[in-house]
Design a protein around this motif. Structure first.
Motif, PDB file in Angstrom:
ATOM      1  N   LEU A  21      -0.387  -6.321  -8.435  1.00 13.70           N
ATOM      2  CA  LEU A  21      -1.213  -7.492  -8.741  1.00 13.70           C
ATOM      3  C   LEU A  21      -1.684  -8.188  -7.469  1.00 13.70           C
ATOM      4  O   LEU A  21      -2.804  -8.698  -7.406  1.00 13.70           O
ATOM      5  CB  LEU A  21      -0.440  -8.459  -9.645  1.00 13.70           C
ATOM      6  CG  LEU A  21      -0.206  -7.921 -11.064  1.00 13.70           C
ATOM      7  CD1 LEU A  21       0.747  -8.826 -11.834  1.00 13.70           C
ATOM      8  CD2 LEU A  21      -1.529  -7.791 -11.829  1.00 13.70           C
ATOM      9  N   LEU A  22      -0.837  -8.177  -6.454  1.00 11.86           N
ATOM     10  CA  LEU A  22      -1.226  -8.797  -5.188  1.00 11.86           C
ATOM     11  C   LEU A  22      -2.334  -7.973  -4.519  1.00 11.86           C
ATOM     12  O   LEU A  22      -3.328  -8.527  -4.042  1.00 11.86           O
ATOM     13  CB  LEU A  22      -0.005  -8.912  -4.263  1.00 11.86           C
ATOM     14  CG  LEU A  22      -0.218  -9.632  -2.937  1.00 11.86           C
ATOM     15  CD1 LEU A  22      -0.708 -11.066  -3.157  1.00 11.86           C
ATOM     16  CD2 LEU A  22       1.069  -9.642  -2.109  1.00 11.86           C
ATOM     17  N   ALA A  23      -2.173  -6.652  -4.522  1.00 11.43           N
ATOM     18  CA  ALA A  23      -3.194  -5.790  -3.923  1.00 11.43           C
ATOM     19  C   ALA A  23      -4.521  -5.965  -4.660  1.00 11.43           C
ATOM     20  O   ALA A  23      -5.590  -6.056  -4.042  1.00 11.43           O
ATOM     21  CB  ALA A  23      -2.737  -4.335  -3.942  1.00 11.43           C
ATOM     22  N   ALA A  24      -4.450  -6.029  -5.991  1.00 11.59           N
ATOM     23  CA  ALA A  24      -5.675  -6.177  -6.786  1.00 11.59           C
ATOM     24  C   ALA A  24      -6.336  -7.535  -6.519  1.00 11.59           C
ATOM     25  O   ALA A  24      -7.562  -7.632  -6.399  1.00 11.59           O
ATOM     26  CB  ALA A  24      -5.356  -6.007  -8.269  1.00 11.59           C
ATOM     27  N   PRO A  31     -11.825  -7.824   0.259  1.00 13.10           N
ATOM     28  CA  PRO A  31     -11.673  -6.391   0.477  1.00 13.10           C
ATOM     29  C   PRO A  31     -12.053  -6.004   1.912  1.00 13.10           C
ATOM     30  O   PRO A  31     -12.704  -6.801   2.589  1.00 13.10           O
ATOM     31  CB  PRO A  31     -12.662  -5.793  -0.532  1.00 13.10           C
ATOM     32  CG  PRO A  31     -13.691  -6.853  -0.739  1.00 13.10           C
ATOM     33  CD  PRO A  31     -13.001  -8.169  -0.529  1.00 13.10           C
ATOM     34  N   PRO A  32     -11.733  -4.815   2.374  1.00 10.80           N
ATOM     35  CA  PRO A  32     -10.976  -3.788   1.666  1.00 10.80           C
ATOM     36  C   PRO A  32      -9.464  -3.913   1.870  1.00 10.80           C
ATOM     37  O   PRO A  32      -9.003  -4.444   2.874  1.00 10.80           O
ATOM     38  CB  PRO A  32     -11.481  -2.491   2.307  1.00 10.80           C
ATOM     39  CG  PRO A  32     -11.849  -2.878   3.713  1.00 10.80           C
ATOM     40  CD  PRO A  32     -12.298  -4.320   3.652  1.00 10.80           C
ATOM     41  N   VAL A  33      -8.739  -3.388   0.889  1.00 10.09           N
ATOM     42  CA  VAL A  33      -7.277  -3.437   0.897  1.00 10.09           C
ATOM     43  C   VAL A  33      -6.741  -2.006   0.841  1.00 10.09           C
ATOM     44  O   VAL A  33      -7.313  -1.150   0.159  1.00 10.09           O
ATOM     45  CB  VAL A  33      -6.765  -4.225  -0.342  1.00 10.09           C
ATOM     46  CG1 VAL A  33      -5.256  -4.088  -0.511  1.00 10.09           C
ATOM     47  CG2 VAL A  33      -7.146  -5.696  -0.224  1.00 10.09           C
ATOM     48  N   LEU A  34      -5.663  -1.763   1.557  1.00 14.21           N
ATOM     49  CA  LEU A  34      -4.942  -0.492   1.414  1.00 14.21           C
ATOM     50  C   LEU A  34      -3.626  -0.778   0.699  1.00 14.21           C
ATOM     51  O   LEU A  34      -2.820  -1.581   1.178  1.00 14.21           O
ATOM     52  CB  LEU A  34      -4.658   0.133   2.788  1.00 14.21           C
ATOM     53  CG  LEU A  34      -3.856   1.440   2.760  1.00 14.21           C
ATOM     54  CD1 LEU A  34      -4.647   2.558   2.081  1.00 14.21           C
ATOM     55  CD2 LEU A  34      -3.451   1.877   4.174  1.00 14.21           C
ATOM     56  N   ALA A  35      -3.444  -0.157  -0.460  1.00 16.56           N
ATOM     57  CA  ALA A  35      -2.174  -0.292  -1.186  1.00 16.56           C
ATOM     58  C   ALA A  35      -1.352   0.962  -0.913  1.00 16.56           C
ATOM     59  O   ALA A  35      -1.861   2.078  -1.012  1.00 16.56           O
ATOM     60  CB  ALA A  35      -2.438  -0.437  -2.682  1.00 16.56           C
ATOM     61  N   LEU A  99     -10.424  -1.190  -2.828  1.00 15.38           N
ATOM     62  CA  LEU A  99      -9.021  -0.832  -2.610  1.00 15.38           C
ATOM     63  C   LEU A  99      -8.843   0.678  -2.456  1.00 15.38           C
ATOM     64  O   LEU A  99      -9.366   1.456  -3.251  1.00 15.38           O
ATOM     65  CB  LEU A  99      -8.203  -1.338  -3.805  1.00 15.38           C
ATOM     66  CG  LEU A  99      -6.684  -1.131  -3.771  1.00 15.38           C
ATOM     67  CD1 LEU A  99      -5.980  -2.351  -4.337  1.00 15.38           C
ATOM     68  CD2 LEU A  99      -6.262   0.104  -4.540  1.00 15.38           C
ATOM     69  N   ASP A 100      -8.148   1.065  -1.402  1.00 15.54           N
ATOM     70  CA  ASP A 100      -7.742   2.464  -1.245  1.00 15.54           C
ATOM     71  C   ASP A 100      -6.245   2.531  -1.470  1.00 15.54           C
ATOM     72  O   ASP A 100      -5.524   1.555  -1.252  1.00 15.54           O
ATOM     73  CB  ASP A 100      -8.059   2.970   0.170  1.00 15.54           C
ATOM     74  CG  ASP A 100      -9.544   3.208   0.370  1.00 15.54           C
ATOM     75  OD1 ASP A 100     -10.299   3.134  -0.624  1.00 15.54           O
ATOM     76  OD2 ASP A 100      -9.940   3.448   1.522  1.00 15.54           O
ATOM     77  N   PHE A 101      -5.802   3.713  -1.871  1.00 10.43           N
ATOM     78  CA  PHE A 101      -4.404   3.863  -2.229  1.00 10.43           C
ATOM     79  C   PHE A 101      -3.816   5.087  -1.536  1.00 10.43           C
ATOM     80  O   PHE A 101      -4.440   6.147  -1.484  1.00 10.43           O
ATOM     81  CB  PHE A 101      -4.301   4.015  -3.752  1.00 10.43           C
ATOM     82  CG  PHE A 101      -2.912   4.314  -4.219  1.00 10.43           C
ATOM     83  CD1 PHE A 101      -1.973   3.308  -4.345  1.00 10.43           C
ATOM     84  CD2 PHE A 101      -2.538   5.617  -4.516  1.00 10.43           C
ATOM     85  CE1 PHE A 101      -0.685   3.593  -4.760  1.00 10.43           C
ATOM     86  CE2 PHE A 101      -1.254   5.909  -4.944  1.00 10.43           C
ATOM     87  CZ  PHE A 101      -0.324   4.890  -5.064  1.00 10.43           C
ATOM     88  N   VAL A 134      -2.965  -4.716   4.143  1.00  8.96           N
ATOM     89  CA  VAL A 134      -2.185  -3.543   3.747  1.00  8.96           C
ATOM     90  C   VAL A 134      -1.008  -4.066   2.936  1.00  8.96           C
ATOM     91  O   VAL A 134      -0.269  -4.940   3.401  1.00  8.96           O
ATOM     92  CB  VAL A 134      -1.675  -2.758   4.981  1.00  8.96           C
ATOM     93  CG1 VAL A 134      -0.820  -1.571   4.544  1.00  8.96           C
ATOM     94  CG2 VAL A 134      -2.836  -2.298   5.858  1.00  8.96           C
ATOM     95  N   VAL A 135      -0.882  -3.587   1.710  1.00 10.30           N
ATOM     96  CA  VAL A 135       0.223  -4.034   0.845  1.00 10.30           C
ATOM     97  C   VAL A 135       1.154  -2.846   0.623  1.00 10.30           C
ATOM     98  O   VAL A 135       0.732  -1.812   0.093  1.00 10.30           O
ATOM     99  CB  VAL A 135      -0.300  -4.545  -0.519  1.00 10.30           C
ATOM    100  CG1 VAL A 135       0.866  -4.978  -1.414  1.00 10.30           C
ATOM    101  CG2 VAL A 135      -1.277  -5.707  -0.323  1.00 10.30           C
TER     102      VAL A 135
END
Ligand SMILES: Nc1ncnc2c1ncn2[C@@H]1O[C@H](COP(=O)(O)OP(=O)(O)O)[C@@H](O)[C@H]1O
Ligand SMILES: [Mg+2]
Length: 262
Positions: A21-24, A31-35, A99-101, A134-135
């Motif tokens: 939920l935090l990454a989202a 953005p961008p976020v890396l989960a 978001l990238d994972f 980065v999460v």
């Protein structure tokens, strides 16, 4: 500079739910976020509603592919294997809006979990700069952030359920971080799945731990139906207690403000 948030705590306390939920939230706001799923029992992608192929989307899977190629002598002489691995891992990032994972996954061969861990750290060093945040959803041990060098965790969230046992485990995690001399900015305790209020006894226990209780999150009645139906947690309604708790975390740590970005 990207901001790294690590989520730690005992198993079953809600690390994956809170990480997702935090990454989202961060992916939507900035953005961008890396989960990063740092748990070999990969499941953060499900919480985020993302597909995952163990062989091509996890560091463990890609490493095994490399070992197979080595065994079968498929690499041309002089191939830079580290560069090959890095390229495969970049290719293997699961991409979605903002978001990238990346998942650590497990490595079956020779119990080389530590090698996969090492690779995760190496790849994070290379990748982190491409992202605002980065999460990292950690497994219960803290290997990924135990670098003893300079890689920084800006915000460490230690998640606990409202039991003495879990809070005691949270204190151990805190001590571990101190012992490992990981460079950590903020360290906070989050009590998840709280029914009712913090009792005076719990409050006393927390005060004695020296941990800062950042946020308490109540039991969320919307979680079970989503989990049972295999639905992503990003479908939680906006006013859902867990989602509100995560907004609270992001607000109180200053993650949504510019002030951490110094
Ligand atoms: N606030 C909450 N309310 C209700 N259920 C929750 C809450 N937080 C987590 N859960 C549930 O608890 C279980 C464990 O959560 P999970 O995030 O997988 O923990 P961890 O990653 O720490 O092992 C999951 O079934 C999840 O749906
Ligand atoms: Mg988990």
């Amino acid at each position: 500079m990207s901001i790294t948030i690590a989520v730690a705590g005992k198993g079953g306390t809600g690390k994956t739910a809170i990480s997702a939920l935090l990454a989202a939230l961060l992916a939507k706001e900035s953005p961008p976020v890396l989960a990063v799923d740092g748990d070999p029992a990969t499941n953060l992608h499900q919480a985020l509603g993302l597909p995952l192929d163990d062989e091509t989307n996890t560091i463990g899977g890609i490493r095994e592919l490399m070992e197979e190629k080595i065994t079968q002598a498929e690499f041309a002489l002089g191939t830079d294997k580290q560069a090959w691995l890095d390229a495969k891992i970049f290719e293997g990032l699961v991409e979605s809006a903002g978001l990238d994972f990346l998942a650590m996954g497990r490595s079956e061969s020779q119990g080389c979990y530590c090698a996969v861990n090492h690779m995760l750290r190496h790849i994070l060093d290379k990748l982190a700069g491409n992202y605002q945040y980065v999460v990292i959803d950690n497994e219960a041990g803290m290997e990924h952030i135990s670098r003893q060098t300079t890689r920084d965790v800006d915000v460490l969230l230690i998640i606990s359920d409202p039991t003495i046992r879990s809070i005691t485990a949270a204190v151990r995690t805190r001590k571990l971080i101190d012992d490992l001399r990981t460079n950590v900015g903020q360290v906070h305790l989050v009590i998840n799945r709280l029914a009712g209020n913090i009792t005076p006894q719990m409050s006393e226990l927390i005060a004695g731990t020296g941990l800062n209780l950042l946020v308490t999150i109540p039991e969320d009645p919307n979680m079970a139906p989503l989990e049972t139906g295999g639905r992503p947690l990003t479908e939680l309604p906006p006013d859902s207690p867990l989602r509100r708790g995560v907004v609270d975390i992001a607000t109180k740590t200053g993650l949504l403000a510019e002030k951490l970005r110094t």
